[in-house]
Design a protein around this motif. Structure first.
Motif, PDB file in Angstrom:
ATOM      1  N   ARG A   1       0.819  -1.216   0.000  1.00  0.00           N
ATOM      2  CA  ARG A   1       0.000   0.000   0.000  1.00  0.00           C
ATOM      3  C   ARG A   1       0.851   1.263   0.000  1.00  0.00           C
ATOM      4  O   ARG A   1       0.380   2.348  -0.331  1.00  0.00           O
ATOM      5  CB  ARG A   1      -0.947   0.017   1.204  1.00  0.00           C
ATOM      6  N   LYS A   2       2.121   1.134   0.392  1.00  0.00           N
ATOM      7  CA  LYS A   2       3.028   2.276   0.427  1.00  0.00           C
ATOM      8  C   LYS A   2       3.744   2.493  -0.909  1.00  0.00           C
ATOM      9  O   LYS A   2       4.484   3.456  -1.064  1.00  0.00           O
ATOM     10  CB  LYS A   2       4.052   2.085   1.541  1.00  0.00           C
ATOM     11  N   PHE A   3       3.534   1.587  -1.862  1.00  0.00           N
ATOM     12  CA  PHE A   3       4.172   1.754  -3.166  1.00  0.00           C
ATOM     13  C   PHE A   3       3.602   2.989  -3.862  1.00  0.00           C
ATOM     14  O   PHE A   3       2.419   3.309  -3.716  1.00  0.00           O
ATOM     15  CB  PHE A   3       3.921   0.541  -4.060  1.00  0.00           C
ATOM     16  N   PRO A   4       4.399   3.689  -4.643  1.00  0.00           N
ATOM     17  CA  PRO A   4       3.901   4.861  -5.375  1.00  0.00           C
ATOM     18  C   PRO A   4       2.898   4.456  -6.450  1.00  0.00           C
ATOM     19  O   PRO A   4       3.019   3.403  -7.066  1.00  0.00           O
ATOM     20  CB  PRO A   4       5.173   5.454  -6.002  1.00  0.00           C
ATOM     21  N   SER A   5       1.902   5.286  -6.650  1.00  0.00           N
ATOM     22  CA  SER A   5       0.861   5.011  -7.655  1.00  0.00           C
ATOM     23  C   SER A   5       1.307   5.545  -9.010  1.00  0.00           C
ATOM     24  O   SER A   5       0.872   6.610  -9.451  1.00  0.00           O
ATOM     25  CB  SER A   5      -0.465   5.636  -7.222  1.00  0.00           C
ATOM     26  N   ILE A   6       2.170   4.791  -9.650  1.00  0.00           N
ATOM     27  CA  ILE A   6       2.723   5.209 -10.934  1.00  0.00           C
ATOM     28  C   ILE A   6       1.916   4.584 -12.064  1.00  0.00           C
ATOM     29  O   ILE A   6       1.591   3.397 -12.037  1.00  0.00           O
ATOM     30  CB  ILE A   6       4.202   4.807 -11.038  1.00  0.00           C
ATOM     31  N   LYS A   7       1.601   5.395 -13.067  1.00  0.00           N
ATOM     32  CA  LYS A   7       0.849   4.917 -14.231  1.00  0.00           C
ATOM     33  C   LYS A   7       1.845   4.352 -15.245  1.00  0.00           C
ATOM     34  O   LYS A   7       2.433   5.075 -16.048  1.00  0.00           O
ATOM     35  CB  LYS A   7       0.025   6.057 -14.827  1.00  0.00           C
TER      36      LYS A   7
ATOM     37  N   ASN B   1       3.953  13.210  -2.590  1.00  0.00           N
ATOM     38  CA  ASN B   1       5.143  12.648  -1.959  1.00  0.00           C
ATOM     39  C   ASN B   1       4.866  11.220  -1.512  1.00  0.00           C
ATOM     40  O   ASN B   1       3.813  10.925  -0.977  1.00  0.00           O
ATOM     41  CB  ASN B   1       5.552  13.487  -0.745  1.00  0.00           C
ATOM     42  N   TYR B   2       5.825  10.333  -1.719  1.00  0.00           N
ATOM     43  CA  TYR B   2       5.708   8.956  -1.281  1.00  0.00           C
ATOM     44  C   TYR B   2       6.981   8.567  -0.548  1.00  0.00           C
ATOM     45  O   TYR B   2       8.063   9.049  -0.884  1.00  0.00           O
ATOM     46  CB  TYR B   2       5.501   7.996  -2.472  1.00  0.00           C
ATOM     47  N   ALA B   3       6.857   7.665   0.412  1.00  0.00           N
ATOM     48  CA  ALA B   3       8.045   7.180   1.113  1.00  0.00           C
ATOM     49  C   ALA B   3       8.736   6.164   0.226  1.00  0.00           C
ATOM     50  O   ALA B   3       8.685   4.967   0.436  1.00  0.00           O
ATOM     51  CB  ALA B   3       7.638   6.538   2.444  1.00  0.00           C
ATOM     52  N   PHE B   4       9.371   6.652  -0.809  1.00  0.00           N
ATOM     53  CA  PHE B   4       9.908   5.793  -1.865  1.00  0.00           C
ATOM     54  C   PHE B   4      11.421   5.858  -1.907  1.00  0.00           C
ATOM     55  O   PHE B   4      12.096   4.884  -2.146  1.00  0.00           O
ATOM     56  CB  PHE B   4       9.300   6.259  -3.191  1.00  0.00           C
TER      57      PHE B   4
END
Length: 312
Positions: A159-165, A197-200
């Motif tokens: 669920r913490k993964f970035p929502s990349i298209k 921002n994402y914890a990536f």
């Protein structure tokens, strides 16, 4: 892609209680109906109703978990590698497979005890088979305790993964932190830009979108150094995967003022990223703070301006 919609995986007792409670409620309603059935016929009907409802609900819940959870091997390369990097991929597959096995065992027990109850001649025998069914179903679901926990822990990470298209044309903006990447991202993306921002990575990943008349372009900020993969920290490994699997082209940001990093280190990082063999372009930030751009930069790099970034 977004993993935010993955539903919480409950503990085994939650599903068991839900199934038994639903069965008891339905059985209570069935008992209140007037009927001229013989007691043993009514007993069979009620007990069959209960074990069928329990089996149906447990099968539905187990199947829902397996079906709704993403199939790792079907994911885009970036997310597939990110899953393998971030969690125990083998354990996750084993856990999902165990739920499939349990689904089939529920069906097996349902058939077995339905046949036994149908053949029973005494009410006490019917009740005994019902208790035996409950016991075996409860034991089966208890065996799923660890697997349900594993899947829930994986869900929390994913669920913490970035929502990349991953289907969009993607351009990566790369370089050291604090060299002006976010500023460039803001300039490139128009007023409709969605930046989050994402914890990536160590500083977080930024996503922005340029929406033109004919196409939408995704810009991603991928900070990090490129040492040998096994020597990178988790954040650097994630940034590397984004560059390797998502970026069609890369814009590298140089800070000629060297206010954050020496130029020699910035050049070294540029050369490391160029080994990915992606088309690379250079954006020079903070040029208003220097007297002139070194001639070797104009000669050796494909320099672009912010308003041209979406056309590369």
């Amino acid at each position: 892609m977004s993993f935010n919609d993955l539903k919480k995986i409950e503990q085994y007792q939650f599903y068991l209680d839900k199934a038994i409670s639903r069965a008891q409620n339905k059985a209570s309603l069935a008992r209140t109906k007037t009927s001229k059935e013989y007691p043993i016929v009514k007993s069979k009907r009620i007990e069959l109703l209960k074990i069928n409802i329990i089996a149906d609900i447990l099968r539905q819940e187990l199947k829902k978990i397996v079906d709704e959870f993403p199939r790792i091997d079907d994911l885009d390369n970036f997310y597939r590698e990110l899953v393998k990097l971030s969690l125990d991929h083998g354990l996750l597959k084993k856990s999902l497979g165990s739920l499939n096995w349990a689904h089939n065992k529920v069906t097996e027990f349902n058939t077995l005890y339905s046949n036994k109850i149908n053949r029973a001649r005494e009410i006490s025998t019917i009740n005994g088979y019902r208790r035996e069914f409950y016991g075996r179903i409860s034991s089966l679901m208890k065996q799923m305790k660890e697997y349900l926990f594993n899947i829930e822990e994986s869900r929390k990470i994913m669920r913490k993964f970035p929502s990349i298209k991953t289907s969009l044309k993607t351009i990566a903006i790369s370089g050291f932190p604090n060299v002006g990447k976010t500023t460039l991202l803001t300039k490139v993306t128009n007023s409709k830009a969605k930046i989050a921002n994402y914890a990536f990575t160590t500083k977080g990943i930024n996503l922005g979108y340029y929406e033109g008349e004919k196409e939408k372009i995704q810009f991603i900020d991928t900070p990090g150094t490129l040492n040998r993969f096994n020597k990178m920290n988790i954040h650097e490994q994630q940034a590397y995967l984004a560059l390797k699997y998502l970026a069609e082209k890369i814009i590298y940001v140089f800070d000629l003022t060297e206010s954050s990093y020496p130029l020699s280190e910035q050049i070294k990082l540029y050369e490391d990223i160029s080994k990915l063999e992606k088309p690379m372009f250079v954006y020079l930030s903070k040029t208003d703070l220097i007297k002139e751009i070194p001639k070797e930069f104009l000669k050796n790099y494909k320099i672009i301006k912010a308003d041209m970034a979406h056309k590369i």
